[in-house]
Scaffold this motif. Structure first.
Motif, mmCIF file in Angstrom:
data_model
loop_
_atom_site.group_PDB
_atom_site.id
_atom_site.type_symbol
_atom_site.label_atom_id
_atom_site.label_comp_id
_atom_site.label_asym_id
_atom_site.label_seq_id
_atom_site.Cartn_x
_atom_site.Cartn_y
_atom_site.Cartn_z
ATOM 1 N N TYR A 124 -101.487 36.767 -22.703
ATOM 2 C CA TYR A 124 -100.072 37.095 -22.533
ATOM 3 C C TYR A 124 -99.640 38.229 -23.450
ATOM 4 O O TYR A 124 -98.839 39.089 -23.061
ATOM 5 N N SER A 125 -100.174 38.256 -24.661
ATOM 6 C CA SER A 125 -99.722 39.224 -25.664
ATOM 7 C C SER A 125 -99.966 40.674 -25.252
ATOM 8 O O SER A 125 -99.322 41.577 -25.788
ATOM 9 N N VAL A 126 -100.890 40.919 -24.335
ATOM 10 C CA VAL A 126 -101.177 42.302 -23.927
ATOM 11 C C VAL A 126 -100.592 42.635 -22.557
ATOM 12 O O VAL A 126 -100.663 43.793 -22.128
ATOM 13 N N THR A 127 -100.010 41.664 -21.874
ATOM 14 C CA THR A 127 -99.564 41.917 -20.502
ATOM 15 C C THR A 127 -98.378 42.873 -20.416
ATOM 16 O O THR A 127 -98.207 43.560 -19.402
ATOM 17 N N LYS A 128 -97.549 42.926 -21.459
ATOM 18 C CA LYS A 128 -96.398 43.839 -21.416
ATOM 19 C C LYS A 128 -96.830 45.299 -21.380
ATOM 20 O O LYS A 128 -96.020 46.171 -21.078
ATOM 21 N N ARG A 129 -98.092 45.549 -21.640
ATOM 22 C CA ARG A 129 -98.600 46.913 -21.605
ATOM 23 C C ARG A 129 -98.860 47.405 -20.191
ATOM 24 O O ARG A 129 -98.989 48.608 -19.973
ATOM 25 N N PHE A 130 -98.935 46.484 -19.205
ATOM 26 C CA PHE A 130 -99.293 46.948 -17.868
ATOM 27 C C PHE A 130 -98.596 46.223 -16.711
ATOM 28 O O PHE A 130 -98.756 46.634 -15.561
ATOM 29 N N THR A 131 -97.804 45.158 -16.968
ATOM 30 C CA THR A 131 -97.141 44.490 -15.848
ATOM 31 C C THR A 131 -95.832 43.834 -16.255
ATOM 32 O O THR A 131 -95.721 43.262 -17.346
ATOM 33 N N LEU A 133 -94.813 41.322 -14.781
ATOM 34 C CA LEU A 133 -95.030 39.897 -14.522
ATOM 35 C C LEU A 133 -95.419 39.142 -15.795
ATOM 36 O O LEU A 133 -95.847 37.985 -15.717
ATOM 37 N N CYS A 134 -95.274 39.787 -16.938
ATOM 38 C CA CYS A 134 -95.642 39.174 -18.210
ATOM 39 C C CYS A 134 -94.937 37.837 -18.430
ATOM 40 O O CYS A 134 -95.515 36.903 -19.007
ATOM 41 N N HIS A 135 -93.699 37.723 -17.966
ATOM 42 C CA HIS A 135 -92.951 36.471 -18.140
ATOM 43 C C HIS A 135 -93.624 35.321 -17.384
ATOM 44 O O HIS A 135 -93.640 34.179 -17.852
ATOM 45 N N MET A 136 -94.190 35.636 -16.226
ATOM 46 C CA MET A 136 -94.892 34.618 -15.438
ATOM 47 C C MET A 136 -96.178 34.182 -16.135
ATOM 48 O O MET A 136 -96.558 33.007 -16.068
ATOM 49 N N VAL A 137 -96.827 35.125 -16.799
ATOM 50 C CA VAL A 137 -98.061 34.788 -17.522
ATOM 51 C C VAL A 137 -97.748 33.844 -18.679
ATOM 52 O O VAL A 137 -98.457 32.861 -18.909
ATOM 53 N N LEU A 138 -96.663 34.131 -19.416
ATOM 54 C CA LEU A 138 -96.245 33.218 -20.486
ATOM 55 C C LEU A 138 -95.903 31.849 -19.906
ATOM 56 O O LEU A 138 -96.280 30.809 -20.474
ATOM 57 N N GLY A 139 -95.187 31.845 -18.788
ATOM 58 C CA GLY A 139 -94.847 30.582 -18.151
ATOM 59 C C GLY A 139 -96.083 29.803 -17.746
ATOM 60 O O GLY A 139 -96.156 28.582 -17.934
ATOM 61 N N LEU A 140 -97.083 30.500 -17.212
ATOM 62 C CA LEU A 140 -98.322 29.837 -16.817
ATOM 63 C C LEU A 140 -99.033 29.237 -18.019
ATOM 64 O O LEU A 140 -99.573 28.128 -17.949
ATOM 65 N N ALA A 141 -99.029 29.965 -19.129
ATOM 66 C CA ALA A 141 -99.675 29.461 -20.341
ATOM 67 C C ALA A 141 -99.021 28.166 -20.814
ATOM 68 O O ALA A 141 -99.711 27.183 -21.138
#
Length: 285
Positions: A124-131, A133-141
């Motif tokens: 999640y910590s690197v997703t803001k660099r390319f999508t 949808l980072c909020h969804m990744v945090l939610g999934l975690a």
């Protein structure tokens, strides 16, 4: 040493563990249809503390250069020089070891899930660099928290209420989208991605409303799927009020009370759903 530990705990906002911990325990209590063994209870807590500490520490490390130039985050411990990079990495490694030790002490399936769970929280910590949808990744975690609690008790996925994890995913994605409004302008200038940065604060809030409405419906379905009684739905009522209030006190034009919305209301939601689940199970589900 105590001052350094205090700084490290503040750096990772240790008190925010309250968001995911109750859902992990909720999964454990649902699997046990009551109170799990003390051994399982303690190892679930240690697993959650380890996973979140590792993830937050890693987040602070990989974001330190952005934090240093963002006026809102420049005073954080790492960019401000209150802790060193080595100390931060040591905390991350020790937390990861604690997490895997807890998984090992629980059961084989929990240990097999460990790399996926921890890997996703770190990713999640690197997703803001390319999508955006980072909020969804945090939610999934965080959605893996109740599943982890269930597996800790039952050592299987059989009977797990998947709607609970989906509800947690959308609930987290919604409040993270709101919180990201604080950095929307900075993220846009720095080339980082978030829904408010890409679509604007107003649309970010609209998306959060949709996420939270869906999450609320899924939390209701959780009670139906698990056969919980009216006590759980008392918690659902409180959750509905807290979600509404969260969107009432914060608007795209007024973010001054966003910390109250982020911490107080979301902490209330997770604790309320856990406590009312426990009461429902204790009174015959």
């Amino acid at each position: 040493m105590w001052r350094k530990l205090t700084v490290l705990l503040e750096m990772i906002k240790f008190e925010h563990t309250v968001f995911a911990m109750p859902f992990a325990l909720m999964g454990a209590f649902l699997a046990a249809r009551g109170v799990p063994s003390l051994r399982v209870f303690l190892w679930v807590i240690l697993a959650m503390v380890g996973a979140r500490t590792c993830a937050m520490g890693f987040n602070r490390i990989v974001d330190r250069r952005f934090d240093a130039v963002n006026p809102r985050t420049a005073a954080r411990a790492l960019p401000a020089g209150q802790v060193t990079l080595l100390e931060s990495w040591l905390m991350v490694i020790m937390a990861a070891l604690l997490f895997f030790l807890a998984c090992f002490m629980l059961n084989a399936l929990a240990l097999k899930m460990g790399p996926l769970v921890l890997g996703l929280t770190l990713f999640y910590s690197v997703t803001k660099r390319f999508t955006w949808l980072c909020h969804m990744v945090l939610g999934l975690a965080l959605a893996l928290s109740p599943m982890g609690g269930w597996v800790a008790v039952s050592a299987s996925f059989q009977g797990y209420p998947w709607v609970l994890s989906l509800g947690v995913l959308l609930w987290v994605a919604g409040f993270d989208c709101i919180y990201a409004c604080l950095d929307a302008d900075f993220d846009r200038e720095a080339g980082l991605f978030s829904m408010p940065a890409i679509f604007g604060r107003r649309n970010g809030f609209r998306i959060a409303v949709i996420f939270h409405a869906l999450a609320y419906a899924l939390f209701i379905l959780t009670g139906l799927q698990t056969g919980l009684n009216y006590w759980y739905y008392c918690g659902i009522a409180v959750t509905g009020v807290a979600l509404f209030y969260q969107h009432l006190i914060v608007t795209p034009k007024d973010l001054s009370r966003i910390k109250q919305s982020f911490f107080s209301m979301n902490g209330l939601i997770s604790l309320t759903l856990f406590i009312t689940t426990c009461i429902a199970l204790a009174t015959g589900a």
